[in-house]
Motif scaffolding. Structure first.
Motif, PDB file in Angstrom:
ATOM      1  N   LYS A  34       0.829  -1.202   0.000  1.00  0.00           N
ATOM      2  CA  LYS A  34       0.000   0.000   0.000  1.00  0.00           C
ATOM      3  C   LYS A  34       0.869   1.260   0.000  1.00  0.00           C
ATOM      4  N   GLU A  35       2.050   1.167   0.657  1.00  0.00           N
ATOM      5  CA  GLU A  35       2.967   2.286   0.705  1.00  0.00           C
ATOM      6  C   GLU A  35       4.352   1.806   0.292  1.00  0.00           C
ATOM      7  N   LYS A  36       5.074   2.638  -0.427  1.00  0.00           N
ATOM      8  CA  LYS A  36       6.411   2.273  -0.895  1.00  0.00           C
ATOM      9  C   LYS A  36       7.363   2.098   0.273  1.00  0.00           C
ATOM     10  N   LYS A  37       8.147   1.032   0.246  1.00  0.00           N
ATOM     11  CA  LYS A  37       9.128   0.755   1.290  1.00  0.00           C
ATOM     12  C   LYS A  37      10.451   1.412   0.912  1.00  0.00           C
ATOM     13  N   ASP A  38      11.027   2.178   1.843  1.00  0.00           N
ATOM     14  CA  ASP A  38      12.262   2.906   1.534  1.00  0.00           C
ATOM     15  C   ASP A  38      13.484   2.315   2.224  1.00  0.00           C
ATOM     16  N   HIS A  39      13.356   1.074   2.744  1.00  0.00           N
ATOM     17  CA  HIS A  39      14.490   0.412   3.368  1.00  0.00           C
ATOM     18  C   HIS A  39      14.482  -1.064   2.977  1.00  0.00           C
ATOM     19  N   GLY A  40      15.543  -1.777   3.324  1.00  0.00           N
ATOM     20  CA  GLY A  40      15.615  -3.193   2.952  1.00  0.00           C
ATOM     21  C   GLY A  40      15.619  -3.352   1.441  1.00  0.00           C
ATOM     22  N   ASP A  41      14.730  -4.241   0.948  1.00  0.00           N
ATOM     23  CA  ASP A  41      14.671  -4.456  -0.498  1.00  0.00           C
ATOM     24  C   ASP A  41      13.940  -3.323  -1.214  1.00  0.00           C
ATOM     25  N   GLY A  42      13.207  -2.495  -0.445  1.00  0.00           N
ATOM     26  CA  GLY A  42      12.557  -1.318  -1.021  1.00  0.00           C
ATOM     27  C   GLY A  42      11.460  -1.660  -2.009  1.00  0.00           C
ATOM     28  N   GLY A  43      10.959  -0.625  -2.670  1.00  0.00           N
ATOM     29  CA  GLY A  43       9.995  -0.813  -3.744  1.00  0.00           C
ATOM     30  C   GLY A  43       8.560  -0.927  -3.273  1.00  0.00           C
ATOM     31  N   THR A  44       7.690  -1.156  -4.252  1.00  0.00           N
ATOM     32  CA  THR A  44       6.253  -1.250  -3.978  1.00  0.00           C
ATOM     33  C   THR A  44       5.704  -2.651  -4.210  1.00  0.00           C
ATOM     34  N   MET A  45       6.530  -3.573  -4.714  1.00  0.00           N
ATOM     35  CA  MET A  45       6.079  -4.919  -5.035  1.00  0.00           C
ATOM     36  C   MET A  45       6.805  -5.962  -4.198  1.00  0.00           C
ATOM     37  N   VAL A  46       6.109  -7.064  -3.921  1.00  0.00           N
ATOM     38  CA  VAL A  46       6.673  -8.184  -3.166  1.00  0.00           C
ATOM     39  C   VAL A  46       6.447  -9.455  -3.976  1.00  0.00           C
ATOM     40  N   GLY A  47       7.391 -10.382  -3.900  1.00  0.00           N
ATOM     41  CA  GLY A  47       7.237 -11.649  -4.619  1.00  0.00           C
ATOM     42  C   GLY A  47       8.059 -11.657  -5.892  1.00  0.00           C
ATOM     43  N   LYS A  48       7.584 -12.359  -6.896  1.00  0.00           N
ATOM     44  CA  LYS A  48       8.315 -12.470  -8.160  1.00  0.00           C
ATOM     45  C   LYS A  48       8.407 -11.096  -8.820  1.00  0.00           C
ATOM     46  N   PRO A  49       9.611 -10.614  -9.104  1.00  0.00           N
ATOM     47  CA  PRO A  49       9.753  -9.287  -9.702  1.00  0.00           C
ATOM     48  C   PRO A  49       9.128  -9.231 -11.098  1.00  0.00           C
ATOM     49  N   LEU A  50       8.522  -8.108 -11.393  1.00  0.00           N
ATOM     50  CA  LEU A  50       7.920  -7.905 -12.711  1.00  0.00           C
ATOM     51  C   LEU A  50       8.986  -7.453 -13.694  1.00  0.00           C
ATOM     52  N   GLU A  51       9.010  -8.102 -14.876  1.00  0.00           N
ATOM     53  CA  GLU A  51       9.987  -7.779 -15.905  1.00  0.00           C
ATOM     54  C   GLU A  51       9.287  -7.642 -17.250  1.00  0.00           C
ATOM     55  N   ASP A  52       9.925  -6.916 -18.152  1.00  0.00           N
ATOM     56  CA  ASP A  52       9.355  -6.711 -19.480  1.00  0.00           C
ATOM     57  C   ASP A  52       9.033  -8.050 -20.137  1.00  0.00           C
ATOM     58  N   GLY A  53       7.863  -8.135 -20.763  1.00  0.00           N
ATOM     59  CA  GLY A  53       7.475  -9.326 -21.504  1.00  0.00           C
ATOM     60  C   GLY A  53       6.804 -10.405 -20.682  1.00  0.00           C
ATOM     61  N   MET A  54       6.720 -10.226 -19.366  1.00  0.00           N
ATOM     62  CA  MET A  54       6.092 -11.244 -18.519  1.00  0.00           C
ATOM     63  C   MET A  54       4.592 -11.286 -18.755  1.00  0.00           C
ATOM     64  N   ASN A  55       4.025 -12.492 -18.674  1.00  0.00           N
ATOM     65  CA  ASN A  55       2.574 -12.681 -18.687  1.00  0.00           C
ATOM     66  C   ASN A  55       2.077 -12.724 -17.251  1.00  0.00           C
ATOM     67  N   VAL A  56       1.223 -11.773 -16.916  1.00  0.00           N
ATOM     68  CA  VAL A  56       0.725 -11.625 -15.551  1.00  0.00           C
ATOM     69  C   VAL A  56      -0.777 -11.879 -15.525  1.00  0.00           C
ATOM     70  N   LEU A  57      -1.205 -12.734 -14.613  1.00  0.00           N
ATOM     71  CA  LEU A  57      -2.632 -13.004 -14.426  1.00  0.00           C
ATOM     72  C   LEU A  57      -3.072 -12.391 -13.113  1.00  0.00           C
ATOM     73  N   LEU A  58      -4.108 -11.562 -13.162  1.00  0.00           N
ATOM     74  CA  LEU A  58      -4.632 -10.932 -11.959  1.00  0.00           C
ATOM     75  C   LEU A  58      -5.639 -11.848 -11.269  1.00  0.00           C
ATOM     76  N   VAL A  59      -5.691 -11.775  -9.943  1.00  0.00           N
ATOM     77  CA  VAL A  59      -6.742 -12.446  -9.175  1.00  0.00           C
ATOM     78  C   VAL A  59      -7.341 -11.439  -8.206  1.00  0.00           C
ATOM     79  N   ASP A  60      -8.633 -11.530  -7.999  1.00  0.00           N
ATOM     80  CA  ASP A  60      -9.323 -10.689  -7.030  1.00  0.00           C
ATOM     81  C   ASP A  60     -10.529 -11.455  -6.535  1.00  0.00           C
ATOM     82  N   ASP A  61     -11.215 -10.920  -5.528  1.00  0.00           N
ATOM     83  CA  ASP A  61     -12.313 -11.684  -4.947  1.00  0.00           C
ATOM     84  C   ASP A  61     -13.628 -11.434  -5.675  1.00  0.00           C
ATOM     85  N   VAL A  62     -14.266 -10.296  -5.426  1.00  0.00           N
ATOM     86  CA  VAL A  62     -15.585 -10.018  -5.996  1.00  0.00           C
ATOM     87  C   VAL A  62     -15.522  -8.707  -6.763  1.00  0.00           C
ATOM     88  N   MET A  63     -16.120  -8.681  -7.945  1.00  0.00           N
ATOM     89  CA  MET A  63     -16.143  -7.432  -8.703  1.00  0.00           C
ATOM     90  C   MET A  63     -17.546  -6.856  -8.707  1.00  0.00           C
TER      91      MET A  63
END
Length: 231
Positions: free
Chosen positions: A107-136
């Motif tokens: 929710k908020e950018k981390k400015d220490h440690g590994d930093g950034g706004t994303m956690v888990g597998k890093p996003l890279e150019d050309g990646m296929n990403v599938l979104l999941v959510d609960d109810v729309m």
């Protein structure tokens, strides 16, 4: 499996008490006679079962030709999407032999440690990403998260998997939120079940007392709501 996916999923929602009937005010401001509470999936068995349903739906849509056979990571928006992404990734590995990463945002950018706004597998150019959510209901979360993902890398969003499609029209059109999001962003949106399937199954499924989960009063309230807001 002999029973359809939407019927099995409805039974899971009801037994987990994730599907509630009553008078609920939604984020959209609409007052609904039913509510899907993702917070009810609050132990290991339930979240593992939920992930298995997501993975099964993903595999079905791959077989149907609606999703790419290559999915590099599952993205779940914070906060409710985090356990969905993790549980789905695990279920794809254990149940389908498919190794897929998971990613979620802070929710908020981390400015220490590994930093950034994303956690888990890093996003890279050309990646296929599938979104999941609960109810729309309105598609607000998707509109918030897509720009954040695109700002990270030149990724391909191949689709979005939901637990439930409420099948409600947006405030600005007669399209459902699912249809509107698909039109706006150009990827398919697929739900494990929609509300019509859920209520049809709920009229046939019975509780411990042998009574249908969805009685005439509940069904009539749902029909009236969908008459007013359904797409």
């Amino acid at each position: 499996m002999s029973e359809p996916l939407d019927r099995r999923f409805t039974q899971f929602l009801l037994e987990s008490q994730a599907l509630k009937f009553g008078d609920f005010t939604l984020k959209s401001g609409r007052r609904s006679p039913y509510f899907i509470n993702a917070g009810a999936f609050n132990d290991g068995r339930k979240i593992a079962t939920l992930g298995a349903f997501y993975a099964e739906k993903i595999q079905a849509e791959i077989v149907n030709g609606h999703l790419s056979t290559r999915i590099d990571t599952i993205f779940g928006p914070a906060y409710k999407g985090i356990p969905l992404a993790v549980a789905t990734s695990i279920a794809l590995e254990l149940n389908h032999g498919s190794t897929v990463g998971y990613t979620f945002d802070r929710k908020e950018k981390k400015d220490h440690g590994d930093g950034g706004t994303m956690v888990g597998k890093p996003l890279e150019d050309g990646m296929n990403v599938l979104l999941v959510d609960d109810v729309m209901t309105a598609g607000t979360a998707v509109r918030e998260v897509v720009p954040k993902l695109k700002a990270q890398a030149d990724i391909n969003i191949v689709g979005l998997i939901l637990s439930v499609d409420r099948m409600e029209k947006t405030k600005d059109s007669n399209l459902s939120a699912v249809q509107d999001v698909s039109r706006e962003f150009g990827f398919g949106v697929y739900a494990i079940a929609n509300v019509k399937e859920i209520f049809a199954a709920g009229r046939e499924l019975t509780n411990d007392e042998g009574e249908p989960y969805v009685n005439d009063e509940i069904a009539q309230a749902a029909d009236a709501y969908l008459t007013q807001y359904g797409a």
